[in-house]
Design an enzyme around this catalytic site. Structure first.
Site, PDB file in Angstrom:
ATOM      1  N   GLY A  62     -33.737  13.262  47.889  1.00 39.24           N
ATOM      2  CA  GLY A  62     -34.131  13.784  46.592  1.00 39.24           C
ATOM      3  C   GLY A  62     -34.802  12.731  45.738  1.00 39.24           C
ATOM      4  O   GLY A  62     -34.550  11.529  45.896  1.00 39.24           O
ATOM      5  N   ASP A  63     -35.661  13.185  44.846  1.00 36.25           N
ATOM      6  CA  ASP A  63     -36.312  12.262  43.919  1.00 36.25           C
ATOM      7  C   ASP A  63     -36.697  13.019  42.656  1.00 36.25           C
ATOM      8  O   ASP A  63     -36.903  14.242  42.690  1.00 36.25           O
ATOM      9  CB  ASP A  63     -37.557  11.629  44.538  1.00 36.25           C
ATOM     10  CG  ASP A  63     -38.099  10.502  43.687  1.00 36.25           C
ATOM     11  OD1 ASP A  63     -37.477   9.427  43.677  1.00 36.25           O
ATOM     12  OD2 ASP A  63     -39.122  10.691  43.005  1.00 36.25           O
TER      13      ASP A  63
END
Length: 219
Positions: free
Chosen positions: A83-84
């Site tokens: 995730g980012d």
């Protein structure tokens, strides 16, 4: 049997979100140089990446960085989540400020403009059986409105807390900055860094895994 999820992230916020949703992931640090990854892709494309492209690229890079990894000597066997997040304001894509002066400048901009969009990228990789199979990506976005009476003293005090230095956009909705954010349009968990509804949809639509299959059997 519970489906195992590996979180390719060191984010305490993403870990807390998953735990609140009934999932206890196994943590693996992906060790991705985010700035370099974005620079390489921008060079390949011949232009800067927009916010959605940035978070999608880095979410996938983090998930793929742990392919073939082991935990306590055992190969990972389950799903890997990368995730980012990035904050977009006036066309600027803002990641982690790292330095107090940068965080202060960003908050001055946010106070002046009054709103922005937080984008969270997700990449879910099927790594069952100890080998990588297919992956699926999705992004979620939420528009935030900031208090219209923020003072320089409040900004200085918040930056001095050091909370905003290592988070996308220089703020955390679940921390001290919650007092400065007056409205959210979109999935609240996406603002923290991981959209739980998006993750549920990825599991169901791409892998045929129901959300409750990730819960522990004694829940």
């Amino acid at each position: 049997m519970t489906v195992r999820l590996y979180l390719a992230s060191t984010s305490p916020a993403r870990l807390s979100l998953l735990r609140a949703a009934g999932i206890e992931p196994v943590l693996i640090s992906p060790g991705v140089d985010e700035d370099e990854a974005v620079a390489v892709e921008s060079l390949r494309l011949g232009r800067p990446l927009d916010a959605v492209e940035t978070v999608s690229l880095l979410a996938r890079a983090k998930a793929e960085a742990v392919i073939g990894a082991t935990v306590d000597g055992e190969p990972i066997d389950g799903f890997v989540l990368g995730g980012d997040s990035a904050f977009e304001i006036e066309g600027d894509v803002l990641g982690k400020p790292h330095e107090p002066a940068v965080a202060t400048a960003r908050w001055a901009q946010m106070a002046r403009v009054g709103h922005g969009v937080l984008h969270s990228g997700h990449h879910l990789l099927d790594h069952r059986g100890g080998v990588p199979h297919q992956g699926a990506s999705a992004t979620a976005s939420a528009r935030l409105t900031f208090a219209d009476d923020l003072t320089d003293a409040e900004i200085a005090a918040y930056v001095a807390s050091r909370e905003p230095l290592e988070v996308a956009g220089a703020f955390t909705i679940d921390g001290l900055a919650s007092a400065f954010i007056t409205d959210i349009e979109g999935t609240p968990s996406a603002v923290v860094g991981l959209s739980i509804p998006v993750l549920r949809r990825l599991f169901r639509q791409h892998f045929g895994v129901e959300w409750h299959e990730l819960w522990p059997t004694d829940l």
